[in-house]
Structures are given as C-alpha cells and as structure tokens.
Design a protein around this motif. Sequence first.
Motif, PDB file in Angstrom:
ATOM      1  N   CYS A 177      -0.654   6.598   3.420  1.00  0.00           N
ATOM      2  CA  CYS A 177      -1.568   6.351   2.236  1.00  0.00           C
ATOM      3  C   CYS A 177      -0.598   5.676   1.096  1.00  0.00           C
ATOM      4  CB  CYS A 177      -2.152   7.736   1.688  1.00  0.00           C
ATOM      5  SG  CYS A 177      -3.215   8.271   2.520  1.00  0.00           S
ATOM      6  N   ILE A 178      -1.027   4.945   0.302  1.00  0.00           N
ATOM      7  CA  ILE A 178      -0.439   4.475  -0.911  1.00  0.00           C
ATOM      8  C   ILE A 178      -0.878   5.294  -1.898  1.00  0.00           C
ATOM      9  CG2 ILE A 178       0.193   2.725  -2.533  1.00  0.00           C
ATOM     10  CD1 ILE A 178      -1.012   0.641  -0.323  1.00  0.00           C
ATOM     11  N   GLY A 234      -0.891   6.820  -6.082  1.00  0.00           N
ATOM     12  CA  GLY A 234      -0.580   6.286  -7.123  1.00  0.00           C
ATOM     13  C   GLY A 234      -1.724   6.193  -8.231  1.00  0.00           C
ATOM     14  N   ARG A 235      -1.715   6.160  -9.500  1.00  0.00           N
ATOM     15  CA  ARG A 235      -2.843   5.941 -10.218  1.00  0.00           C
ATOM     16  C   ARG A 235      -3.306   4.584 -10.035  1.00  0.00           C
ATOM     17  NH1 ARG A 235      -5.459   9.441 -11.040  1.00  0.00           N
ATOM     18  NH2 ARG A 235      -4.800  10.573 -13.013  1.00  0.00           N
ATOM     19  N   GLY A 236      -4.725   4.364  -9.840  1.00  0.00           N
ATOM     20  CA  GLY A 236      -5.320   3.237  -9.616  1.00  0.00           C
ATOM     21  C   GLY A 236      -5.600   2.798  -8.194  1.00  0.00           C
ATOM     22  N   THR A 237      -4.801   3.421  -7.420  1.00  0.00           N
ATOM     23  CA  THR A 237      -5.196   3.006  -5.894  1.00  0.00           C
ATOM     24  C   THR A 237      -6.621   3.275  -5.373  1.00  0.00           C
ATOM     25  OG1 THR A 237      -4.797   5.271  -5.335  1.00  0.00           O
ATOM     26  CG2 THR A 237      -2.659   3.520  -5.159  1.00  0.00           C
ATOM     27  N   VAL A 238      -7.478   3.967  -6.196  1.00  0.00           N
ATOM     28  CA  VAL A 238      -8.915   4.203  -5.921  1.00  0.00           C
ATOM     29  C   VAL A 238      -9.638   3.552  -7.133  1.00  0.00           C
ATOM     30  CG1 VAL A 238     -10.695   5.853  -5.622  1.00  0.00           C
ATOM     31  CG2 VAL A 238      -8.779   6.055  -4.292  1.00  0.00           C
ATOM     32  N   ASP A 239      -9.253   3.657  -8.216  1.00  0.00           N
ATOM     33  CA  ASP A 239      -9.950   3.134  -9.446  1.00  0.00           C
ATOM     34  C   ASP A 239      -9.005   2.406 -10.446  1.00  0.00           C
ATOM     35  OD1 ASP A 239     -11.743   3.086 -11.641  1.00  0.00           O
ATOM     36  OD2 ASP A 239     -11.418   5.165 -12.288  1.00  0.00           O
ATOM     37  N   THR A 240      -9.089   1.060 -10.353  1.00  0.00           N
ATOM     38  CA  THR A 240      -9.549   0.278  -9.407  1.00  0.00           C
ATOM     39  C   THR A 240      -8.444  -0.889  -8.967  1.00  0.00           C
ATOM     40  OG1 THR A 240     -10.521  -1.366 -10.778  1.00  0.00           O
ATOM     41  CG2 THR A 240     -11.985   0.296  -9.996  1.00  0.00           C
ATOM     42  N   LYS A 241      -7.237  -0.655  -8.860  1.00  0.00           N
ATOM     43  CA  LYS A 241      -6.419  -1.501  -8.364  1.00  0.00           C
ATOM     44  C   LYS A 241      -6.390  -2.007  -6.777  1.00  0.00           C
ATOM     45  CE  LYS A 241      -3.223  -0.876 -12.431  1.00  0.00           C
ATOM     46  NZ  LYS A 241      -1.896  -0.547 -12.779  1.00  0.00           N
ATOM     47  N   ASN A 242      -6.930  -1.005  -6.165  1.00  0.00           N
ATOM     48  CA  ASN A 242      -7.218  -1.416  -4.653  1.00  0.00           C
ATOM     49  C   ASN A 242      -8.211  -2.420  -4.756  1.00  0.00           C
ATOM     50  OD1 ASN A 242      -9.147   0.437  -5.652  1.00  0.00           O
ATOM     51  ND2 ASN A 242      -9.974   0.983  -3.748  1.00  0.00           N
ATOM     52  N   LEU A 243      -9.285  -2.433  -5.451  1.00  0.00           N
ATOM     53  CA  LEU A 243     -10.220  -3.421  -5.477  1.00  0.00           C
ATOM     54  C   LEU A 243      -9.519  -4.785  -6.211  1.00  0.00           C
ATOM     55  CD1 LEU A 243     -13.229  -4.373  -4.894  1.00  0.00           C
ATOM     56  CD2 LEU A 243     -13.817  -3.386  -7.434  1.00  0.00           C
ATOM     57  N   THR A 244      -8.732  -4.889  -7.121  1.00  0.00           N
ATOM     58  CA  THR A 244      -8.146  -5.799  -7.481  1.00  0.00           C
ATOM     59  C   THR A 244      -7.597  -6.623  -6.566  1.00  0.00           C
ATOM     60  OG1 THR A 244      -8.078  -4.885  -9.926  1.00  0.00           O
ATOM     61  CG2 THR A 244      -6.684  -6.768  -9.251  1.00  0.00           C
ATOM     62  N   ALA A 245      -6.520  -6.022  -5.784  1.00  0.00           N
ATOM     63  CA  ALA A 245      -6.045  -6.476  -4.731  1.00  0.00           C
ATOM     64  C   ALA A 245      -6.441  -7.222  -3.812  1.00  0.00           C
ATOM     65  CB  ALA A 245      -4.652  -5.537  -4.050  1.00  0.00           C
ATOM     66  N   ILE A 246      -7.719  -6.176  -3.333  1.00  0.00           N
ATOM     67  CA  ILE A 246      -8.535  -6.816  -2.188  1.00  0.00           C
ATOM     68  C   ILE A 246      -9.162  -8.176  -2.656  1.00  0.00           C
ATOM     69  CG2 ILE A 246     -10.744  -6.351  -0.756  1.00  0.00           C
ATOM     70  CD1 ILE A 246      -9.784  -3.521  -0.671  1.00  0.00           C
ATOM     71  N   ALA A 274      -8.210  11.691 -10.365  1.00  0.00           N
ATOM     72  CA  ALA A 274      -7.648  13.056 -10.184  1.00  0.00           C
ATOM     73  C   ALA A 274      -6.274  12.934  -9.959  1.00  0.00           C
ATOM     74  CB  ALA A 274      -8.532  13.288  -8.813  1.00  0.00           C
ATOM     75  N   HIS A 275      -5.514  14.098  -9.767  1.00  0.00           N
ATOM     76  CA  HIS A 275      -4.242  14.069  -9.558  1.00  0.00           C
ATOM     77  C   HIS A 275      -3.901  13.608  -8.065  1.00  0.00           C
ATOM     78  CE1 HIS A 275      -3.619  16.544 -12.863  1.00  0.00           C
ATOM     79  NE2 HIS A 275      -4.186  17.550 -12.486  1.00  0.00           N
ATOM     80  N   ASN A 276      -2.821  12.955  -7.779  1.00  0.00           N
ATOM     81  CA  ASN A 276      -2.588  12.575  -6.336  1.00  0.00           C
ATOM     82  C   ASN A 276      -3.659  11.606  -5.708  1.00  0.00           C
ATOM     83  OD1 ASN A 276      -0.303  14.329  -5.927  1.00  0.00           O
ATOM     84  ND2 ASN A 276      -1.616  15.795  -5.579  1.00  0.00           N
ATOM     85  N   GLU A 277      -4.179  10.717  -6.608  1.00  0.00           N
ATOM     86  CA  GLU A 277      -4.729   9.640  -6.355  1.00  0.00           C
ATOM     87  C   GLU A 277      -4.162   8.716  -5.208  1.00  0.00           C
ATOM     88  OE1 GLU A 277      -7.078   5.647  -8.454  1.00  0.00           O
ATOM     89  OE2 GLU A 277      -6.317   7.133  -9.534  1.00  0.00           O
ATOM     90  N   ARG A 278      -4.982   8.300  -4.264  1.00  0.00           N
ATOM     91  CA  ARG A 278      -4.343   7.582  -2.977  1.00  0.00           C
ATOM     92  C   ARG A 278      -5.512   6.746  -2.321  1.00  0.00           C
ATOM     93  NH1 ARG A 278      -4.652  12.934  -2.432  1.00  0.00           N
ATOM     94  NH2 ARG A 278      -5.442  14.080  -0.399  1.00  0.00           N
ATOM     95  N   ILE A 279      -4.925   5.768  -1.460  1.00  0.00           N
ATOM     96  CA  ILE A 279      -5.870   5.216  -0.612  1.00  0.00           C
ATOM     97  C   ILE A 279      -5.184   5.056   0.658  1.00  0.00           C
ATOM     98  CG2 ILE A 279      -5.030   3.095  -1.107  1.00  0.00           C
ATOM     99  CD1 ILE A 279      -7.993   2.001  -0.730  1.00  0.00           C
ATOM    100  N   SER A 280      -5.826   5.489   1.842  1.00  0.00           N
ATOM    101  CA  SER A 280      -4.955   5.145   3.138  1.00  0.00           C
ATOM    102  C   SER A 280      -4.942   3.724   3.486  1.00  0.00           C
ATOM    103  CB  SER A 280      -6.074   5.919   4.314  1.00  0.00           C
ATOM    104  OG  SER A 280      -7.001   5.071   4.622  1.00  0.00           O
TER     105      SER A 280
END
Length: 446
Positions: free
Chosen positions: A104-105, A107-119, A419-425
């Motif tokens: 997993c990556i 960090g704050r924003g990995t789900v809300d929503t810097k993951n979407l920004t990167a994609i 949440a604490h420990n926000e992450r995306i696989s």
Amino acid sequence: MADVNWDQVFDETVAHLRALVQMDTTNPPGRERPAAEYLAAVLRREGVEPVVLESAPERANLVARLRGSGEGSPLMLLSHLDVVPAEAEMWQYPPFSAVIADNCIWGRGTVDTKNLTAIELMVLVLLRRQGIPLRRDVLLVACADEEEHGTQGLAWLTVHHRDLIQAGYALNEGGGYGFDLRGRTYFTCQTAEKGVCQLRLRATGEAGHGALPHEQNAIVLLSEALTKLGRTPLPVHLTPTTERFIEGLARGQGRETAVLVRGLLDPAASSFLLRQLPISPAWARMLHGMLHNTATPTILQAGQKVNVIPSTAEALVDGRILPGQHPEQFLREVSEVVGPTIEVQAEYYAPPLEADPDSPLYQTIEATINQFEPQAILLPMMVCGATDAKQLAPLGITTYGFCPIRDEGNVSPLQLAHAHNERISLDNLRFGLRVLYEVVQRFCTQ
C-alpha cells in the motif's frame, strides 16, 4: 496508435501520487500551489499547456484541456488537492511520507483524493501520448479548498473562470467502490449527494451557583436533547437513487436475500432489516444515510467558570438532508426529537443534488465495469457527505462520482477517507487507472 506499456504508466502514477501526498496541503490553510505547479510541470513536459489560477495567496487551482473535435460536449476530470488534518501520532507511518509498505501507499490524501488526481493526470497524459482522436475535449481540473466549502477552489472557478471549466459531464470523487454481498460483486457510481444543513441547538435554563444544583441547568437540558437526537433515527425518505440502488442490490441476490434487501424500502421495517443484512458496518452506515436525513452533534459550547451554572448551552450539529428535502422540513424533524424547549436554527445550507443515471456516460461506466468484472452489477449511489459536485450542478454539468476501487476485505475504502492510516493498495491504484482510462477513452471517442 502504440500499445500501452501499463507497467511503465503505473510506475509513473505511483510516483505522481507519492509526490502529491508528500506535499502537505492540509486545509486549513491549504497551500495547494506546490501541488498545482507539480501537475502543471508534468503536463508541460507532455505538450499540454495548463493554467494555474490562484484564488488567494498559495490557494491554487489547475485547469488543463486536451482538445477534441468538438462533436460532443467536454468531459471534466475533477479532483481536489487539499486534504483534511492528520493526527500524526495516531498513524502507523507519517501521514505525509507516502511510504510504500504492505503493498500500500500510506498517507493523507491517498483515498481522498490525490489518488484520483494522479489517475486522472495519467489518463490525460496517456490520451495525449496515444494521439487518440477525441470527439470531445477532456478537461483536467484539480482544485483547492474542497474540504472547506470550495470558496477558494471550484466555487471560485465557477464565478471567475466559468468559460475554462464549462463541460457537459464530469467525473469526480464519491463513487466507484466495489463490495460483495453473498458472492455477488457490486460497484457504485455516485449519482446523488445529500445536502448540508448545519444547525445550532440552544438550551436556556437558569444561572446559579454550582454548589446549588437545580433542574433548569442548560447543560443538562441540552445533553438530554442531544442524547435523544443521537439515538433516534429521523424518518425514512426514499429517493430515485436509493430505490434504484436497493433494487439493483436485490436483483443480484437469491430470493431470500432479495426479499430482505427490498424490505429496506418499507419505512416501518428498514431499520430492523438493515441490521439483518450481511454487510460491513461501513456499508450499513452508508445505507442508513441514504434512507434518512441525519443530524450528528459535533461541537458543544457552554459555561465560562467551573462553579457557575450557565444560563445557556449550545451545540453545533452536522445535518445532512436528502434530495427532495428542504431545511424547513429538516428543522421540524429535529425539533420533534429534541422537544419544544430547545431552540433549533440553521447556520449553513448547501442543497442536495441528484443526477440522472440514464446517460451515455453512465452506460459507458457500466459497460467498462462489466469488461473488467463480467459478473458485477453497477449501482447508482448517494454520497452522504459533500463534494465539489455541488459547485457544478448550477452550471448544468452532469456529474458522477467514479474512482474505481475494489473492496479488499480487511478495511473498506469507505472507512479510510479522513481516517487514521489512510492508504491505498497498489493493486487498487492499478485497477483504478486501467478502468478509468478505458471509461474516458471510450466515452470521448464513441
């Protein structure tokens, strides 16, 4: 048109997400400019000329356009660059480190929503590299300030730069979540969003000395009212989105479970039946929110001195109301629970919204999901929180929340935002990239 080296594209996506997460854009104060400039530099290297627009010092928004033939109305790829605060001492890894661990990556924003920004960044870049002939423009819009009403972000863009962001459709955060129920896989597409109606509740009592307690203590009166509010579900209200969600959920089940699911449409039985469904607590809370207006006490204010009984006590309540509901109705529902002695007033209101799922974009999302998950069912979903979609509704832009992400069983993505420990696989990031690229490529060429 060259074949896509998906391993290379994925590695680039990972690098962009990690770079964005490592930029502390906690809002307040935001300071999104470094993130916007980072995106701009990537796009310029790819031959796309973006615009960075600063609404206030360090509050920056990015807009980029990949031009098509103009046969169809533009598609906006929307995300936000700010994140909510993180209590670093409560995290397994530092919230702005973007550590890769346990596949997993973090960090704050990995789900809300810097993951979407990167994609979305890589979707635009890949369309450019492939030289695909587009029938409609594709806009990349990465905003400031979504976590604080958007006044320095998309709301500001709609007022000052509407011409740059006008589109027919938009893909945003808020949907794309996958989950399983009794062996059947479902994915969601956010088509509706609850409104915000923040309340102030006030109890009035008698002032006095703390050594001489009495029954008209404003704090006690308010506490009793808040206890009732926290434990009493407000009435059920059905919306088209919720009805279609429940019917779609039932359609994929056997007879016994289908009857249980459809029973949620019965206001008298829904609360009981919701507790019987074999779904995660996160999805149970989401379904409850899709069926009810909600009123959650979040802030208490009372007293100035420990030995003085205050004459007033106040609470701020985070209210969320369903499409078709209005603040006056919501205030009546809350007042019926807390009683006539508690003053209830609205402090802030943003209307709910509901988009029609019968559109070419929704159909493209459904066909693409079925390509990657042939047995899956796509469900229109209502977001119980708030997103930047509210800023686009007055512009007539049909906005869907769709950032595809599978349920991996241990922790639902619904539980990780804020949440604490926000992450995306890494697996989910790759899945989201592949699916969203296919959706955009199909929709913009058909």
